[in-house]
Design a protein around this motif. Structure first.
Motif, PDB file in Angstrom:
ATOM      1  N   CYS A 184       0.854  -1.188   0.000  1.00 19.98           N
ATOM      2  CA  CYS A 184       0.000   0.000   0.000  1.00 19.98           C
ATOM      3  C   CYS A 184       0.892   1.241   0.000  1.00 19.98           C
ATOM      4  N   CYS A 187       0.356   3.445   3.443  1.00 18.05           N
ATOM      5  CA  CYS A 187       0.733   3.006   4.795  1.00 18.05           C
ATOM      6  C   CYS A 187       1.735   1.852   4.777  1.00 18.05           C
ATOM      7  N   THR A 189       1.551  -1.202   4.102  1.00 21.31           N
ATOM      8  CA  THR A 189       1.100  -2.529   4.528  1.00 21.31           C
ATOM      9  C   THR A 189       1.292  -3.517   3.381  1.00 21.31           C
ATOM     10  N   CYS A 217      -4.327  -0.170   0.318  1.00 18.40           N
ATOM     11  CA  CYS A 217      -5.096  -1.165   1.058  1.00 18.40           C
ATOM     12  C   CYS A 217      -6.531  -0.654   1.198  1.00 18.40           C
ATOM     13  N   CYS A 220      -7.097   2.421   3.622  1.00 23.57           N
ATOM     14  CA  CYS A 220      -6.550   3.678   3.095  1.00 23.57           C
ATOM     15  C   CYS A 220      -7.390   4.165   1.922  1.00 23.57           C
TER      16      CYS A 220
HETATM   17 ZN   LIG Z   1      -2.854   1.443   3.448  1.00 24.12          ZN
END
Ligand SMILES: [Zn+2]
Length: 424
Positions: A184, A187, A189, A217, A220
């Protein structure tokens, strides 16, 4: 077989051979089968299927080949460290040698590949050879690349469009997954489902071109909603600048990412099989179109051009690469000292691999008449010089009760359901 027209050629995978006809018998015509391969770093899916005139595929055999690339890498790292220590311990300093090595292609490949990577190619090749020996293979389909490099040459500039559900859309998705490393962008991830996020929202006039797309993700993606990225990332100007700079930067090493797959494709071609290549985007597109569940072997069934998938076996043969033993003669601890292991195995291994006629990895059946282990046990054997063998998960079976079904060939076999519940 009951009529005596065929005999067992091999037990696992089960192969029979007709004895009253062969390819030269008049009036015998064999259509042959096709083979689909979805190469991966941990798994390689393989599907043997037939195709009718309309392009409908029906799988007859599915296999999931599990590689041991990481095991090989770890073993070679351990060996390298032990040798390095042994070479320089108690010696004066010697400058490292570096310019007397040559990296030659081996194993019939046309490029040099690292041993862990080469193993993936050669085991897959050996299975292509095996399957072709059991059934006439007319076509081999290989998923040679993740996404269409031709179409993706310079997607940010060429203006490839993303559209949900189309073939181009799937290629774009695979391209973005590779470009952003399955991460992502908002963030960092990994390992979660990723949505395609329009940096400039579509509702604000943002386009579907690759230069406006990133991966985010689900949280988000939803948090950003229809806001411009400048508002969403107001608190993190560094990340905002990084994302913006990355938008128009094309993925540079698209070719290098797929070098192993190409080496495999060329090697299959070199063996004389008519080989057709396809992309990961196409595979996913086919799978979605024909509502085929996610499994490595079923991915292999969906590689390339087809019009429908009519069915597949309920079980897949899971083939795990086990290797054929070790050259190492002493069990050592992490400091390189010979040590007994917990089970009491001697620190120094026997020099012979065959004990009482069996070798580790043989597929055997043990019929124990009496005692605590009374009953029939079928599985891979782990041999010991004492004659007290491990069969499957049962330990301590006397070799006198054991008969071999099939010799060790470097693989462990297991039949598993093609589609597990959490994959549907
Ligand atoms: Zn994210």
């Amino acid at each position: 077989m009951r009529k005596g027209r065929a005999r067992v050629h091999r037990v696992v995978p089960f192969v029979i051979r007709l004895v009253d006809v062969d390819a030269t018998t008049p009036g015998i015509e064999v259509d042959g089968v096709e083979l689909g391969i979805d190469p991966g770093s941990k798994h390689t899916g393989m599907a043997v299927f037939t195709t009718d005139r309309a392009g409908t595929r029906q799988a007859v055999f599915l296999a999931d080949l599990i590689h041991r690339g990481l095991t090989i890498k770890n073993a070679m790292t351990a060996r390298k460290q032990l040798r390095r220590g042994r070479r320089s311990r108690n010696l004066r300093y010697r400058a490292p040698r570096f310019d007397n090595r040559r990296r030659r292609p081996v194993d019939g490949l046309d490029v040099w590949l690292a041993p862990s990577t080469r193993h993936r190619v050669v085991t897959t090749l050996s299975w292509v050879d095996r399957l072709a020996g059991w059934a006439p293979v007319t076509n081999v389909w290989v998923e040679a690349v993740r996404f269409d490099t031709q179409q993706m040459e310079n997607p940010e500039i060429a203006g490839v469009q993303y559209q949900q559900g189309t073939l181009a859309g799937f290629e774009v998705r695979e391209y973005l997954l590779t470009k952003y490393g399955h991460t992502c962008v908002y963030c960092d991830t990994q390992g979660v489902p990723l949505n395609i996020d329009h940096v400039r929202p579509r509702s604000k006039g943002g386009s579907d071109r690759v230069s406006n797309l990133v991966l985010a993700c689900v949280p988000c993606n939803q948090a950003k909603d229809a806001r411009p990225v400048e508002t969403f990332l107001a608190h993190d100007p560094a990340r905002l600048a990084r994302i913006k700079a990355g938008l128009t930067r094309p993925l540079r090493d698209a070719a290098a990412v797929n070098s192993t797959r190409w080496a495999l494709t060329r090697a299959i071609e070199a063996r004389g099989f008519p080989t057709k290549t396809s992309t990961g985007g196409r595979t996913k597109y086919n799978r979605t179109q024909f509502a085929v569940p996610k499994a490595h072997a079923l991915d292999a069934l969906c590689v390339g051009d087809l019009t429908a998938v009519t069915g597949w076996p309920a079980t897949t043969l899971t083939v795990t690469c086990t290797g054929r033993g070790t050259y190492q003669r002493a069990h050592v601890d992490k400091h390189g000292f010979p040590r007994k292991n917990k089970a009491g195995t001697p620190a120094v291994r026997s020099r012979t691999k065959v004990h009482h006629g069996f070798q580790t990895g043989d597929l055997v059946r043990a019929v124990v008449p009496t005692g605590k282990k009374k009953g029939t046990h079928v599985g891979r054997i782990g041999v010991r010089a004492t004659g007290s063998m491990l069969v499957g998960k049962t330990d301590g079976i006397n070799h006198k009760h054991i008969r071999r079904i099939q010799r060790a060939d470097g693989y462990a076999y297991q039949t598993t359901p093609t589609v597990t519940k959490d994959e549907t």
